[in-house]
Design a protein around this motif. Structure first.
Motif: not given
Length: 156
Positions: A16-17, A19-22, A79-80, A97, A154
């Protein structure tokens, strides 16, 4: 990992982390023994046993030369980000994260596999399927990182 209280060990949470990163930063070793780090967009394929990251770029360049010389790479993504500041104490920290790890790069030459990898990559950045111009395929290098080890962390 020094701060075990921040370590993420659940594989689902790690994915999930990711997938959140670009952006994924790849680290390689150059000819003089220095780290060479490059930020790249990426695609993800994950199941219970394997994580594979897909990348694309021009067919020529320093990073490709380094990967061909030594396919062992490290990666990092984060990210985050959120600044947390307390006026009362005059202290601040950063929530985040992150995932980092290592593996080996291999180049994808098979046209069908290359197309699949590029679709994974582009679909990860669009809300709906994006059909890219197939004329770009012959001038695009596509490569994958088979993740061998990874850790996640995180805060916040």
């Amino acid at each position: 990992m020094r701060r075990k209280d921040r370590e993420v060990t659940d594989r689902g949470e790690i994915i999930a982390i990711i997938k959140e990163c670009d952006v994924c930063r790849l680290g390689m070793t150059d000819e003089e023994g220095y780290a060479y780090v490059v930020p790249l967009n990426f695609g993800l394929e994950a199941d219970d046993d394997h994580v594979t990251l897909f990348f694309h770029s021009a067919k020529d360049g320093h990073k490709l030369d380094l990967m061909k010389r030594d396919p062992r790479v490290s990666f990092e993504m984060d990210c985050g980000h959120e600044l947390v500041f307390s006026e009362a104490t005059g202290q601040c920290t950063m929530n985040f994260k992150s995932v980092m790890g290592r593996g080996r790069i291999s180049f994808i030459d098979d046209p069908e596999e290359k197309l699949r990898a590029l679709r994974l990559l582009t679909d990860g950045y669009h809300e709906s399927h994006f059909e890219f111009n197939p004329k770009a395929m012959p001038v695009t290098a596509v490569y994958k990182l088979e993740v061998e080890t990874m850790t996640a962390k995180r805060k916040g």
